[in-house]
Design an enzyme around this catalytic site. Structure first.
Site, mmCIF file in Angstrom:
data_model
loop_
_atom_site.group_PDB
_atom_site.id
_atom_site.type_symbol
_atom_site.label_atom_id
_atom_site.label_comp_id
_atom_site.label_asym_id
_atom_site.label_seq_id
_atom_site.Cartn_x
_atom_site.Cartn_y
_atom_site.Cartn_z
ATOM 1 N N ARG A 29 -57.770 -1.614 -66.555
ATOM 2 C CA ARG A 29 -57.456 -1.331 -67.959
ATOM 3 C C ARG A 29 -57.219 -2.654 -68.693
ATOM 4 N NH1 ARG A 29 -53.804 -4.342 -68.243
ATOM 5 N NH2 ARG A 29 -51.637 -4.055 -67.646
ATOM 6 N N GLU A 35 -47.130 -4.901 -75.562
ATOM 7 C CA GLU A 35 -46.940 -5.641 -74.300
ATOM 8 C C GLU A 35 -45.467 -5.752 -73.952
ATOM 9 O OE1 GLU A 35 -49.233 -5.796 -71.947
ATOM 10 O OE2 GLU A 35 -50.505 -6.836 -73.384
ATOM 11 N N HIS A 36 -45.174 -5.551 -72.671
ATOM 12 C CA HIS A 36 -43.791 -5.650 -72.164
ATOM 13 C C HIS A 36 -42.860 -4.720 -72.919
ATOM 14 C CE1 HIS A 36 -43.966 -8.853 -69.110
ATOM 15 N NE2 HIS A 36 -45.030 -9.231 -69.775
ATOM 16 N N ASP A 38 -43.423 -1.049 -72.171
ATOM 17 C CA ASP A 38 -43.511 0.258 -71.496
ATOM 18 C C ASP A 38 -42.286 0.525 -70.635
ATOM 19 O OD1 ASP A 38 -44.281 -1.664 -69.587
ATOM 20 O OD2 ASP A 38 -45.829 -0.402 -68.683
ATOM 21 N N GLY A 129 -54.367 -9.581 -65.147
ATOM 22 C CA GLY A 129 -53.788 -8.754 -66.217
ATOM 23 C C GLY A 129 -54.649 -7.550 -66.567
ATOM 24 N N SER A 131 -55.014 -5.036 -64.350
ATOM 25 C CA SER A 131 -54.452 -3.930 -63.576
ATOM 26 C C SER A 131 -55.227 -3.556 -62.323
ATOM 27 C CB SER A 131 -54.323 -2.708 -64.481
ATOM 28 O OG SER A 131 -53.100 -2.126 -64.267
ATOM 29 N N SER A 132 -55.741 -4.557 -61.629
ATOM 30 C CA SER A 132 -56.428 -4.254 -60.372
ATOM 31 C C SER A 132 -55.452 -3.602 -59.398
ATOM 32 C CB SER A 132 -57.008 -5.531 -59.758
ATOM 33 O OG SER A 132 -55.990 -6.476 -59.544
ATOM 34 N N ASP A 180 -49.836 1.342 -66.867
ATOM 35 C CA ASP A 180 -51.086 1.165 -66.131
ATOM 36 C C ASP A 180 -51.523 2.465 -65.459
ATOM 37 O OD1 ASP A 180 -50.683 -1.348 -66.963
ATOM 38 O OD2 ASP A 180 -50.183 -2.205 -65.018
ATOM 39 N N LYS A 224 -48.491 -10.915 -59.371
ATOM 40 C CA LYS A 224 -47.141 -10.368 -59.543
ATOM 41 C C LYS A 224 -46.423 -10.182 -58.208
ATOM 42 C CE LYS A 224 -46.865 -7.042 -62.806
ATOM 43 N NZ LYS A 224 -47.765 -6.406 -61.947
HETATM 44 P P1 NG1 Z 1 -50.162 -5.951 -65.275
HETATM 45 O O1 NG1 Z 1 -50.873 -6.701 -66.305
HETATM 46 O O2 NG1 Z 1 -51.013 -4.936 -64.613
HETATM 47 O O3 NG1 Z 1 -49.456 -6.833 -64.307
HETATM 48 C C1 NG1 Z 1 -47.658 -5.270 -66.020
HETATM 49 C C2 NG1 Z 1 -46.953 -3.938 -65.733
HETATM 50 C C3 NG1 Z 1 -47.071 -2.985 -66.927
HETATM 51 C C4 NG1 Z 1 -46.602 -3.659 -68.206
HETATM 52 C C5 NG1 Z 1 -47.344 -4.996 -68.378
HETATM 53 C C6 NG1 Z 1 -46.857 -5.784 -69.577
HETATM 54 C C7 NG1 Z 1 -46.954 -3.011 -63.462
HETATM 55 C C8 NG1 Z 1 -47.726 -2.262 -62.448
HETATM 56 N N1 NG1 Z 1 -47.591 -3.272 -64.605
HETATM 57 O O4 NG1 Z 1 -49.027 -5.057 -66.072
HETATM 58 O O5 NG1 Z 1 -46.306 -1.818 -66.664
HETATM 59 O O6 NG1 Z 1 -45.202 -3.830 -68.208
HETATM 60 O O7 NG1 Z 1 -47.176 -5.833 -67.234
HETATM 61 O O8 NG1 Z 1 -47.070 -5.066 -70.752
HETATM 62 O O9 NG1 Z 1 -45.816 -3.393 -63.217
#
Ligand code: NG1
Length: 455
Positions: A29, A35-36, A38, A129, A131-132, A180, A224
């Site tokens: 996605r 952003e930040h 949810d 970023g 969402s893999s 995500d 992450k």
């Molecule tokens: P990504 O970009 O997939 O690391 C993370 C969080 C989201 C959201 C975004 C920032 C997970 C799985 N995903 O996304 O929920 O907080 O950062 O908007 O923790």
């Protein structure tokens, strides 16, 4: 889209004795706005992309789950399926699969679930970023449902599964929200979605006819599961303290019975505050730019250690205190932008939408501190190259930007970004980028159907 015959052939090579596999697909996605926010229950505006993770899976006669992938950074893994699955060391890719299996086994109360052979393949760029990781969690969840003989729909709805997996993914150590998993499961072909969390629902938001969304990978990896995890968690942990301090302020102004389970309750809870009322509550709760742990303790009438135990754990206190005022401001301004962006998309106002994307990047960089020099440079170059809206997307600290580009200007956009960022800026900053990396770093993305079974 992944090549399914090739994936099935790879499955058969990896597990020659297994029966014919079923293939589960989950798209990556891209987040357009929101952003930040949810993890505070505030709405977001993402869309699925035409890059996905596919898993081919077939049941086993025992309780073992075997996992393999063609990529070298993902070594084969194996674990015993059950309601309590011990995590592998932090950073191990199989933890995403374990997260989904443990979550579903517990949900259905299954003590001795069957095993599975799983072959993974995907083309969502990793740690970018896009969402893999959640795509892998969702694809594995669909595989797990098969093993449990449960169907998406009759046994568990997409909404229920998205909620369950948002919690389940915390198994890997992130304190993320539910964006995500929600967009991956609820997204639809051809549209972006505004996702609301109270209650969870996805509303289709049209994308713009004469524009395309382009993802540009900064090539700064933001894993992450590694160093970026601590930086990512700073957001959710700070927001827990913000919630407590704002709740205290709301009690002073509106009565002791006020409780905020999430920051979103300011807007959606019994108070139903307007944006202006939330702004003035934040101003009262955060008179100074920073709040020390001692000051928070005094305001909340708690011991500093009790605040750590309840909300922020080991979050390091910066010199001068936590920058809560700016962090809270980002929540409010991003909330307003998501709302406004949805309305602009419905009227086809791409220019206005792009302006909000630019404002979001500034807020992410300045008020939320989740950008980095490479992302800021990539955003600046993209705007010079003809993008009408550019911002970091996803967690930040590296990974991709998302850019709204007039379709007729895409070639010029691509050539300028290629020259100025990938061939000039990156070498000057000693970030490696060979030709094949470059080729996969600028991606035109379009919304595809949400996760499901392909066979
Ligand atoms: P990504 O970009 O997939 O690391 C993370 C969080 C989201 C959201 C975004 C920032 C997970 C799985 N995903 O996304 O929920 O907080 O950062 O908007 O923790």
């Amino acid at each position: 889209m992944e090549n399914i015959p090739r994936l099935k052939a790879a499955f058969r090579r990896a597990y020659p004795d297994a029966p014919e596999p079923v293939v589960c697909r989950a798209p990556g996605r891209i987040n357009l706005l929101g952003e930040h926010v949810d993890y505070n229950g505030l709405p977001v505006l993402p869309m699925t992309i035409d890059r996905d993770i596919c898993v081919a899976c077939a049941p086993r006669n025992d309780h073992r789950v075997r996992l393999s992938d063609r990529e070298p950074p993902f070594p084969p893994a194996e674990f015993v399926n059950g309601p309590d699955i011990a995590p592998s060391p932090a950073g191990s890719w199989e933890n995403y699969c374990k997260a989904a299996f443990q979550g579903l086994n517990r949900h259905f109360g299954v003590e001795n679930p069957p095993g599975l052979d799983i072959r993974v393949s995907g083309d969502v760029p990793i740690a970018a970023g896009l969402s893999s990781s959640s795509a892998l969690v969702v694809a594995c969840a669909l595989a797990c449902l098969k093993a449990l003989d449960k169907s998406l729909g009759p046994d568990i709805s997409r909404i229920e599964l998205a909620t369950l997996l948002a919690d389940a993914e915390q198994y890997v150590g992130t304190r993320g929200g539910g964006m995500d998993q929600a967009i991956i499961l609820l997204g639809e072909e051809g549209d972006a979605c505004k996702i609301d969390f109270h209650p969870l629902r996805a509303e289709k938001v049209p994308v713009f006819d004469e524009y395309v969304f382009v993802a540009c990978n900064s090539l700064v990896k933001a894993e992450k599961t590694g160093a970026a995890l601590t930086r990512y968690n700073e957001g959710p942990l700070s927001c827990r303290l913000i919630r407590a301090l704002v709740e205290k302020q709301a009690q002073t102004e509106f009565g002791d019975e006020i409780e905020l389970a999430h920051l979103a309750d300011l807007w959606y809870g019994p108070l139903c505050l307007t944006n202006a009322e939330v702004a003035s509550l934040f101003d009262a709760a955060f008179e100074k730019d920073t709040t020390t742990l001692e000051e928070a303790a005094a305001a909340l009438d708690m011991a500093p250690q009790a605040i750590r135990d309840a909300w922020i754990g080991e979050l390091p206190e910066p010199e001068g205190g936590f920058p809560l005022r700016a962090r809270a401001r980002h929540q409010l301004t991003e909330f307003k932008r998501v709302d406004a962006a949805r309305d602009l998309a419905l009227t086809g106002d791409a220019i206005g939408f792009g302006r909000l994307m630019n404002e979001s990047h500034a807020s992410c960089a300045q008020d939320y501190a989740v950008s980095c020099p490479e992302l800021d440079e990539l955003v600046a170059i993209a705007r010079r190259a003809g993008s009408i809206g550019s911002r970091l997307t996803g967690a930040g600290f590296g990974g991709c930007t998302v850019n709204l580009v007039p379709a007729k200007d895409v070639d010029r956009f691509r050539a300028t970004v290629e020259r100025q960022y990938y061939r000039t800026y990156l070498p000057a900053h000693r970030i490696p980028c060979d030709e094949s990396t470059l080729e996969s770093s600028i991606l035109l993305v379009r919304p595809t159907p949400g996760a499901g079974y392909l066979s």
